[in-house]
Design a protein around this motif. Structure first.
Motif, PDB file in Angstrom:
ATOM      1  N   GLY A   9       0.815  -1.206   0.000  1.00 53.53           N
ATOM      2  CA  GLY A   9       0.000   0.000   0.000  1.00 53.53           C
ATOM      3  C   GLY A   9       0.851   1.260   0.000  1.00 53.53           C
ATOM      4  N   GLY A  10       0.185   2.403  -0.178  1.00 53.08           N
ATOM      5  CA  GLY A  10       0.911   3.660  -0.170  1.00 53.08           C
ATOM      6  C   GLY A  10       0.076   4.787  -0.718  1.00 53.08           C
ATOM      7  N   LEU A  11       0.746   5.891  -1.003  1.00 52.87           N
ATOM      8  CA  LEU A  11       0.097   7.084  -1.544  1.00 52.87           C
ATOM      9  C   LEU A  11       0.443   7.189  -3.026  1.00 52.87           C
ATOM     10  CD1 LEU A  11      -1.363   9.816  -1.237  1.00 52.87           C
ATOM     11  CD2 LEU A  11       0.858  10.804  -0.593  1.00 52.87           C
ATOM     12  N   SER A  17      -0.696   3.491 -10.332  1.00 56.18           N
ATOM     13  CA  SER A  17      -0.830   2.064 -10.084  1.00 56.18           C
ATOM     14  C   SER A  17      -0.148   1.665  -8.781  1.00 56.18           C
ATOM     15  CB  SER A  17      -0.197   1.260 -11.226  1.00 56.18           C
ATOM     16  OG  SER A  17      -0.835   1.523 -12.455  1.00 56.18           O
ATOM     17  N   LEU A  18      -0.660   0.601  -8.189  1.00 58.29           N
ATOM     18  CA  LEU A  18      -0.044  -0.038  -7.036  1.00 58.29           C
ATOM     19  C   LEU A  18      -0.250  -1.537  -7.156  1.00 58.29           C
ATOM     20  CD1 LEU A  18      -1.106   2.143  -3.943  1.00 58.29           C
ATOM     21  CD2 LEU A  18       1.210   1.866  -4.831  1.00 58.29           C
ATOM     22  N   PRO A  88      -9.547   8.432  -6.665  1.00 55.25           N
ATOM     23  CA  PRO A  88      -9.646   8.822  -5.251  1.00 55.25           C
ATOM     24  C   PRO A  88     -10.626   7.940  -4.472  1.00 55.25           C
ATOM     25  CG  PRO A  88      -9.556  10.772  -6.623  1.00 55.25           C
ATOM     26  CD  PRO A  88      -9.666   9.596  -7.561  1.00 55.25           C
ATOM     27  N   GLU A  89     -11.677   7.477  -5.119  1.00 51.58           N
ATOM     28  CA  GLU A  89     -12.655   6.626  -4.428  1.00 51.58           C
ATOM     29  C   GLU A  89     -12.125   5.225  -4.128  1.00 51.58           C
ATOM     30  OE1 GLU A  89     -13.108   8.400  -7.242  1.00 51.58           O
ATOM     31  OE2 GLU A  89     -14.412   7.324  -8.660  1.00 51.58           O
ATOM     32  N   ASP A  90     -10.948   4.896  -4.613  1.00 54.34           N
ATOM     33  CA  ASP A  90     -10.306   3.628  -4.261  1.00 54.34           C
ATOM     34  C   ASP A  90      -9.571   3.728  -2.920  1.00 54.34           C
ATOM     35  OD1 ASP A  90      -9.420   3.266  -7.710  1.00 54.34           O
ATOM     36  OD2 ASP A  90     -11.033   2.229  -6.647  1.00 54.34           O
ATOM     37  N   THR A  91      -9.492   4.918  -2.369  1.00 55.81           N
ATOM     38  CA  THR A  91      -8.823   5.111  -1.087  1.00 55.81           C
ATOM     39  C   THR A  91      -9.506   4.308   0.004  1.00 55.81           C
ATOM     40  OG1 THR A  91      -8.022   7.321  -1.657  1.00 55.81           O
ATOM     41  CG2 THR A  91      -8.231   6.805   0.688  1.00 55.81           C
ATOM     42  N   ALA A  92      -8.748   3.458   0.681  1.00 55.18           N
ATOM     43  CA  ALA A  92      -9.289   2.577   1.721  1.00 55.18           C
ATOM     44  C   ALA A  92      -8.156   1.771   2.330  1.00 55.18           C
ATOM     45  CB  ALA A  92     -10.328   1.630   1.121  1.00 55.18           C
ATOM     46  N   THR A 112     -12.528 -16.865   7.102  1.00 58.01           N
ATOM     47  CA  THR A 112     -12.051 -17.205   8.437  1.00 58.01           C
ATOM     48  C   THR A 112     -10.798 -16.435   8.828  1.00 58.01           C
ATOM     49  OG1 THR A 112     -12.930 -19.428   8.139  1.00 58.01           O
ATOM     50  CG2 THR A 112     -11.294 -19.132   9.878  1.00 58.01           C
ATOM     51  N   TYR A 113      -9.937 -16.196   7.866  1.00 58.18           N
ATOM     52  CA  TYR A 113      -8.632 -15.595   8.157  1.00 58.18           C
ATOM     53  C   TYR A 113      -8.515 -14.245   7.460  1.00 58.18           C
ATOM     54  CZ  TYR A 113      -7.809 -20.445   9.421  1.00 58.18           C
ATOM     55  OH  TYR A 113      -7.910 -21.689   9.978  1.00 58.18           O
ATOM     56  N   TRP A 114      -7.938 -13.301   8.179  1.00 56.90           N
ATOM     57  CA  TRP A 114      -7.795 -11.927   7.677  1.00 56.90           C
ATOM     58  C   TRP A 114      -6.400 -11.399   7.971  1.00 56.90           C
ATOM     59  CZ3 TRP A 114     -11.646  -9.220   5.108  1.00 56.90           C
ATOM     60  CH2 TRP A 114     -12.898  -9.819   5.089  1.00 56.90           C
ATOM     61  N   GLY A 115      -5.901 -10.571   7.066  1.00 58.30           N
ATOM     62  CA  GLY A 115      -4.672  -9.852   7.321  1.00 58.30           C
ATOM     63  C   GLY A 115      -4.955  -8.602   8.129  1.00 58.30           C
ATOM     64  N   GLN A 116      -3.913  -7.850   8.420  1.00 60.49           N
ATOM     65  CA  GLN A 116      -4.046  -6.659   9.251  1.00 60.49           C
ATOM     66  C   GLN A 116      -4.429  -5.432   8.433  1.00 60.49           C
ATOM     67  OE1 GLN A 116      -1.219  -7.703   8.024  1.00 60.49           O
ATOM     68  NE2 GLN A 116      -0.254  -5.840   7.237  1.00 60.49           N
ATOM     69  N   GLY A 117      -4.323  -5.527   7.123  1.00 62.55           N
ATOM     70  CA  GLY A 117      -4.696  -4.436   6.236  1.00 62.55           C
ATOM     71  C   GLY A 117      -3.516  -3.569   5.829  1.00 62.55           C
ATOM     72  N   THR A 118      -3.645  -2.963   4.659  1.00 60.84           N
ATOM     73  CA  THR A 118      -2.637  -2.024   4.168  1.00 60.84           C
ATOM     74  C   THR A 118      -3.369  -0.815   3.584  1.00 60.84           C
ATOM     75  OG1 THR A 118      -0.667  -1.771   2.777  1.00 60.84           O
ATOM     76  CG2 THR A 118      -2.442  -3.125   1.886  1.00 60.84           C
ATOM     77  N   GLN A 119      -2.889   0.376   3.914  1.00 59.57           N
ATOM     78  CA  GLN A 119      -3.569   1.606   3.509  1.00 59.57           C
ATOM     79  C   GLN A 119      -3.213   1.971   2.072  1.00 59.57           C
ATOM     80  OE1 GLN A 119      -5.743   3.799   5.329  1.00 59.57           O
ATOM     81  NE2 GLN A 119      -5.983   4.711   3.296  1.00 59.57           N
ATOM     82  N   VAL A 120      -4.229   2.257   1.291  1.00 60.20           N
ATOM     83  CA  VAL A 120      -4.061   2.785  -0.061  1.00 60.20           C
ATOM     84  C   VAL A 120      -4.732   4.153  -0.104  1.00 60.20           C
ATOM     85  CG1 VAL A 120      -4.702   2.523  -2.491  1.00 60.20           C
ATOM     86  CG2 VAL A 120      -3.942   0.530  -1.170  1.00 60.20           C
ATOM     87  N   THR A 121      -3.967   5.165  -0.466  1.00 65.29           N
ATOM     88  CA  THR A 121      -4.497   6.519  -0.561  1.00 65.29           C
ATOM     89  C   THR A 121      -4.239   7.052  -1.955  1.00 65.29           C
ATOM     90  OG1 THR A 121      -4.052   6.896   1.790  1.00 65.29           O
ATOM     91  CG2 THR A 121      -4.463   8.829   0.419  1.00 65.29           C
ATOM     92  N   VAL A 122      -5.305   7.485  -2.623  1.00 62.70           N
ATOM     93  CA  VAL A 122      -5.206   8.010  -3.984  1.00 62.70           C
ATOM     94  C   VAL A 122      -5.568   9.482  -3.949  1.00 62.70           C
ATOM     95  CG1 VAL A 122      -5.945   7.759  -6.371  1.00 62.70           C
ATOM     96  CG2 VAL A 122      -5.893   5.752  -4.861  1.00 62.70           C
ATOM     97  N   SER A 123      -4.617  10.321  -4.316  1.00 61.16           N
ATOM     98  CA  SER A 123      -4.853  11.760  -4.297  1.00 61.16           C
ATOM     99  C   SER A 123      -5.354  12.229  -5.664  1.00 61.16           C
ATOM    100  CB  SER A 123      -3.569  12.495  -3.926  1.00 61.16           C
ATOM    101  OG  SER A 123      -2.568  12.262  -4.905  1.00 61.16           O
ATOM    102  N   SER A 124      -6.166  13.279  -5.633  1.00 59.72           N
ATOM    103  CA  SER A 124      -6.743  13.794  -6.882  1.00 59.72           C
ATOM    104  C   SER A 124      -5.863  14.869  -7.487  1.00 59.72           C
ATOM    105  CB  SER A 124      -8.135  14.346  -6.620  1.00 59.72           C
ATOM    106  OG  SER A 124      -8.096  15.344  -5.625  1.00 59.72           O
TER     107      SER A 124
END
Length: 124
Positions: A9-11, A17-18, A88-92, A112-124
Protein backbone atom coordinates in the motif's frame (compact mmCIF):
# COMPACT_ATOMS: atom_id res chain seq x y z
CA UNK A 1 -4.35 -21.80 11.17
CA UNK A 2 -3.40 -19.31 8.46
CA UNK A 3 -1.53 -16.07 8.89
CA UNK A 4 -1.94 -13.37 6.23
CA UNK A 5 0.27 -10.32 5.84
CA UNK A 6 -0.49 -7.59 3.30
CA UNK A 7 2.04 -5.19 1.83
CA UNK A 8 2.36 -2.75 -1.03
CA UNK A 9 0.00 0.00 0.00
CA UNK A 10 0.91 3.66 -0.17
CA UNK A 11 0.10 7.08 -1.54
CA UNK A 12 -0.38 7.47 -5.28
CA UNK A 13 -1.84 10.08 -7.60
CA UNK A 14 -5.04 9.46 -9.49
CA UNK A 15 -4.35 7.44 -12.60
CA UNK A 16 -1.41 5.69 -11.02
CA UNK A 17 -0.83 2.06 -10.08
CA UNK A 18 -0.04 -0.04 -7.04
CA UNK A 19 0.51 -3.74 -6.50
CA UNK A 20 -0.62 -5.29 -3.25
CA UNK A 21 0.72 -8.59 -1.98
CA UNK A 22 -0.70 -10.99 0.59
CA UNK A 23 1.78 -13.48 1.99
CA UNK A 24 0.27 -16.54 3.64
CA UNK A 25 1.75 -19.00 6.09
CA UNK A 26 0.40 -21.91 8.05
CA UNK A 27 -2.29 -24.13 6.56
CA UNK A 28 -1.86 -25.24 2.94
CA UNK A 29 -2.23 -22.08 0.91
CA UNK A 30 -3.72 -23.46 -2.26
CA UNK A 31 -6.78 -25.20 -0.86
CA UNK A 32 -9.24 -22.38 -0.41
CA UNK A 33 -10.62 -19.30 -2.10
CA UNK A 34 -9.07 -15.97 -1.21
CA UNK A 35 -10.28 -12.45 -1.71
CA UNK A 36 -9.40 -8.80 -1.34
CA UNK A 37 -11.69 -6.50 0.57
CA UNK A 38 -11.45 -2.80 1.33
CA UNK A 39 -12.88 -0.45 3.90
CA UNK A 40 -13.02 3.31 3.57
CA UNK A 41 -13.60 5.58 6.59
CA UNK A 42 -17.24 5.52 7.64
CA UNK A 43 -18.12 2.75 5.22
CA UNK A 44 -18.65 -0.98 5.48
CA UNK A 45 -16.02 -3.43 4.36
CA UNK A 46 -16.64 -4.33 0.73
CA UNK A 47 -15.58 -7.12 -1.60
CA UNK A 48 -13.06 -6.14 -4.27
CA UNK A 49 -11.93 -9.35 -5.97
CA UNK A 50 -11.73 -13.08 -5.29
CA UNK A 51 -9.89 -16.08 -6.69
CA UNK A 52 -10.27 -19.83 -6.23
CA UNK A 53 -7.47 -22.05 -4.98
CA UNK A 54 -6.36 -23.08 -8.46
CA UNK A 55 -6.82 -19.60 -9.86
CA UNK A 56 -9.27 -20.90 -12.44
CA UNK A 57 -12.18 -18.72 -11.31
CA UNK A 58 -12.02 -15.01 -10.55
CA UNK A 59 -14.67 -12.46 -9.62
CA UNK A 60 -14.43 -8.68 -9.42
CA UNK A 61 -16.63 -6.00 -7.96
CA UNK A 62 -18.14 -3.87 -10.72
CA UNK A 63 -16.33 -0.81 -9.42
CA UNK A 64 -12.89 -2.29 -10.17
CA UNK A 65 -13.51 -4.37 -13.31
CA UNK A 66 -11.06 -3.52 -16.05
CA UNK A 67 -8.72 -1.73 -13.63
CA UNK A 68 -7.74 -4.31 -11.01
CA UNK A 69 -6.29 -7.79 -11.54
CA UNK A 70 -6.16 -10.48 -8.87
CA UNK A 71 -3.74 -13.38 -9.07
CA UNK A 72 -2.03 -15.91 -6.85
CA UNK A 73 1.20 -17.87 -6.87
CA UNK A 74 0.65 -21.01 -4.81
CA UNK A 75 4.33 -21.94 -4.99
CA UNK A 76 5.10 -18.68 -3.17
CA UNK A 77 1.95 -18.78 -1.01
CA UNK A 78 1.18 -15.25 -2.14
CA UNK A 79 -1.83 -13.49 -3.59
CA UNK A 80 -1.63 -10.22 -5.50
CA UNK A 81 -3.83 -7.32 -6.48
CA UNK A 82 -2.57 -5.20 -9.36
CA UNK A 83 -4.42 -1.89 -9.24
CA UNK A 84 -4.27 0.39 -12.27
CA UNK A 85 -5.98 3.67 -13.17
CA UNK A 86 -6.52 4.35 -9.49
CA UNK A 87 -9.20 6.82 -8.47
CA UNK A 88 -9.65 8.82 -5.25
CA UNK A 89 -12.65 6.63 -4.43
CA UNK A 90 -10.31 3.63 -4.26
CA UNK A 91 -8.82 5.11 -1.09
CA UNK A 92 -9.29 2.58 1.72
CA UNK A 93 -7.59 0.02 3.90
CA UNK A 94 -7.23 -3.12 1.82
CA UNK A 95 -7.47 -6.53 3.45
CA UNK A 96 -6.78 -10.01 2.18
CA UNK A 97 -8.93 -12.85 3.43
CA UNK A 98 -9.03 -16.63 3.14
CA UNK A 99 -11.86 -19.10 3.59
CA UNK A 100 -12.48 -22.79 3.50
CA UNK A 101 -13.90 -24.15 0.27
CA UNK A 102 -13.59 -22.95 -3.30
CA UNK A 103 -16.58 -20.67 -3.61
CA UNK A 104 -15.88 -16.96 -3.96
CA UNK A 105 -18.41 -14.96 -1.98
CA UNK A 106 -18.82 -11.24 -1.46
CA UNK A 107 -19.91 -11.16 2.20
CA UNK A 108 -17.05 -10.94 4.65
CA UNK A 109 -18.57 -13.33 7.19
CA UNK A 110 -17.55 -16.66 5.55
CA UNK A 111 -13.88 -15.67 5.51
CA UNK A 112 -12.05 -17.21 8.44
CA UNK A 113 -8.63 -15.59 8.16
CA UNK A 114 -7.80 -11.93 7.68
CA UNK A 115 -4.67 -9.85 7.32
CA UNK A 116 -4.05 -6.66 9.25
CA UNK A 117 -4.70 -4.44 6.24
CA UNK A 118 -2.64 -2.02 4.17
CA UNK A 119 -3.57 1.61 3.51
CA UNK A 120 -4.06 2.78 -0.06
CA UNK A 121 -4.50 6.52 -0.56
CA UNK A 122 -5.21 8.01 -3.98
CA UNK A 123 -4.85 11.76 -4.30
CA UNK A 124 -6.74 13.79 -6.88
Amino acid sequence: QVQLVESGGGLVQAGGSLRLSCAASGRTFSTGAMSWFRQAPGKEREFVAGITGSGATIHYADSVKGRFTISRDNAKSTMYLQMNILKPEDTAVYYCAAKFGQSIVAPATPYTYWGQGTQVTVSS
